[in-house]
Enzyme design. Structure first.
Site, PDB file in Angstrom:
ATOM      1  N   GLN A 178      27.100   0.209  51.119  1.00  0.00           N
ATOM      2  CA  GLN A 178      27.502   1.322  51.984  1.00  0.00           C
ATOM      3  C   GLN A 178      27.012   1.089  53.407  1.00  0.00           C
ATOM      4  O   GLN A 178      27.754   1.309  54.374  1.00  0.00           O
ATOM      5  CB  GLN A 178      26.960   2.639  51.429  1.00  0.00           C
ATOM      6  N   SER A 190      22.633  -2.995  50.461  1.00  0.00           N
ATOM      7  CA  SER A 190      23.450  -1.794  50.267  1.00  0.00           C
ATOM      8  C   SER A 190      24.837  -2.041  50.831  1.00  0.00           C
ATOM      9  O   SER A 190      24.990  -2.330  52.019  1.00  0.00           O
ATOM     10  CB  SER A 190      22.818  -0.594  50.982  1.00  0.00           C
ATOM     11  N   ASP A 193      24.691   0.749  39.775  1.00  0.00           N
ATOM     12  CA  ASP A 193      25.220   1.998  39.211  1.00  0.00           C
ATOM     13  C   ASP A 193      25.206   1.992  37.679  1.00  0.00           C
ATOM     14  O   ASP A 193      25.420   3.032  37.053  1.00  0.00           O
ATOM     15  CB  ASP A 193      26.659   2.230  39.696  1.00  0.00           C
ATOM     16  N   ARG A 234      27.137   9.667  36.487  1.00  0.00           N
ATOM     17  CA  ARG A 234      26.772   8.488  35.685  1.00  0.00           C
ATOM     18  C   ARG A 234      25.685   8.824  34.665  1.00  0.00           C
ATOM     19  O   ARG A 234      25.640   8.239  33.582  1.00  0.00           O
ATOM     20  CB  ARG A 234      26.344   7.342  36.595  1.00  0.00           C
TER      21      ARG A 234
END
Ligand code: S3P
Length: 444
Positions: free
Chosen positions: A170, A168, A317, A390
């Site tokens: 993030q 990840s 994503d 998305r």
């Protein structure tokens, strides 16, 4: 509320651009604030998520001048110059803002509080809170810090070695930022190549960030950080919708100019090529420390393929729109090792399956991905964004390939990451009308 009405089947042709990269836009604002001096950011993403980051930085005393919605001047306050916020910091709907800001704020000399929309309050935060606490952070939050709102107390952090349980960017970025404020070295090991914009940008500012394969080191800088002059590349995650649309609508041929092709982000291009898509990079160059190219794509006969392992993080994503491509591909497409989809803006395994089925696709969920049988003749229908940008755009792309009319309800969320999504498609020839406010500027 905004709804997109789509009549499918029209080929896409022409040249377009996509808005600036969301991940890079967030970081440019946050990191510039820590520099000694004034930074200039152009092609900033004027979307809901990145605007939340600007608001949060202003709440910490950072002056951000907007020459235009996409051109920012940021007056850096130095590594130790952020001010105690007067109020709770509202991160809106942006997971990147909450998670990166938690890392940045955990080692400050003041307390701060982060919150956001009801959707963000349901997303898991233990993944950052647990390692930050290991560094000495004082964090309180709902359900022992697993959910926003989070309160971060003034503390001195200490560096640590940490292996990320899931790849990840993030979480990695959160801990690297905390490492800038910690005593000693912070060593982060990642199981896969999560996007590396944090490492590139902080290193360009002179921060002591060192990358050894899938291990990254961070520590307190001994010199002030240099300000940035950065032209944000176009967002490949936004370009992905156009790549898939042009690949699956017969007769399409488009060029998307100035798109970031950082290898930690190009999994979707590799995946579509593996399925037979015709995508070429031209005009490849470096721009502000990131590789950039024009992407030329023409319609092609796609075939199914299997995706999993390390490639997943490089296209996490883009998996909803990859499912759309798979619905038009010959044979079976399998996506596995993508359990992270369940904790995005929505449970993207569940929402992609339910909405794509509504349009006529043959898609089955699995615990960590989905299986699509293709090609199916999509008939069109009424689908819901479910508040997920998305998902809304992936369904609009499916609708463009469908044989009957479709409506995407709740499509105002496209502006979270791709303001101008609808107008960009219209300019390429799509038969698409918007009921309610369009999501802003055209990108040509
Ligand atoms: C992002 C990292 C990814 C991605 C998100 C943006 C970032 O999330 O899904 O849209 O800017 O670092 P994870 O780190 O949770 O995989």
């Amino acid at each position: 509320m905004t709804h997109i009405h789509v009549q499918g089947g029209r080929p896409l042709t022409g040249r377009c651009r996509v808005p600036g990269d969301k991940s890079i836009s967030h970081r440019a604002v946050m990191f510039s604030a820590l520099a000694d001096g004034t930074s200039t950011v152009t092609n900033f993403l004027d979307g809901g998520d990145c605007r939340a980051t600007i608001a949060v930085m202003r709440g910490l005393g950072v002056e951000v001048d907007e020459r235009s919605p996409t051109e920012l001047i940021i007056h850096g306050r130095g590594l130790d110059g952020l001010q105690e916020p007067f109020d709770v910091l509202d991160c809106g709907n942006s997971g990147t803002t909450v998670r990166l800001m938690a890392g940045l704020l955990a080692g400050q000399r003041f307390s701060s509080f982060l919150t956001g929309t009801p959707q963000i309050r349901r997303r898991p935060m233990a993944r950052i809170v647990k390692p930050l606490r290991q560094m000495g952070a004082t964090i309180v939050g709902r359900q022992d810090g697993n959910y926003v709102p989070l309160g971060l107390g003034a503390t001195t952090l200490r560096g640590m070695e940490y292996t990320l349980p899931v790849a990840s960017a993030q979480v990695k970025s959160c801990l690297l930022l905390a490492g800038l404020y910690a005593q000693g070295l912070t060593v982060i090991r990642q199981p896969g190549p999560a996007r590396d914009h944090t490492e590139r940008m902080l290193a360009a500012m002179g921060a002591p960030i060192a990358v050894y394969g899938n291990t990254v080191h961070s520590e307190r800088p001994s010199h002030p950080l240099k300000p940035l002059t950065i032209a944000v590349p176009g967002d490949i995650s936004s370009a992905a919708f156009l790549l898939v649309a042009a690949s699956i609508i017969p007769g399409s041929r488009i060029t998307i100019a100035d798109v970031g092709i950082n290898p930690t982000r190009t999994g979707i291009v590799d995946a579509l090529r593996a399925m037979g898509a015709g995508i070429e990079y031209t005009n490849v160059r470096q721009q502000s420390g990131e590789p950039v190219a024009d992407l030329e794509v023409s319609a092609a006969e796609l075939h199914g393929a299997t995706f999993g392992g390390e490639q997943i993080v490089t296209m996490i994503d883009e998996l909803p729109v990859l499912a759309v491509a798979a619905s038009q591909a010959q044979g079976r497409t399998v996506v596995r090792d993508a359990g992270e989809l369940r904790v995005k803006e929505t449970d993207r395994i569940a929402t992609t399956v339910s909405e794509l089925r509504t349009l006529g696709a043959a898609i089955e969920p699995t615990p960590d991905g989905f299986i699509v049988e293709g090609p199916t003749r999509l008939l069109g229908g009424a689908v819901e964004s479910q508040g997920d940008h998305r998902l809304a755009m992936a369904m609009a792309v499916a609708a463009l390939a469908a044989h009957g009319p479709s409506t995407v309800y709740g499509a105002e969320v496209t502006a979270d990451s791709f303001p101008g999504f609808e107008t960009t498609l219209q300019a390429l020839g799509a038969h698409l009308t918007v009921e309610g406010a369009p999501s802003a500027a055209i990108h040509v």
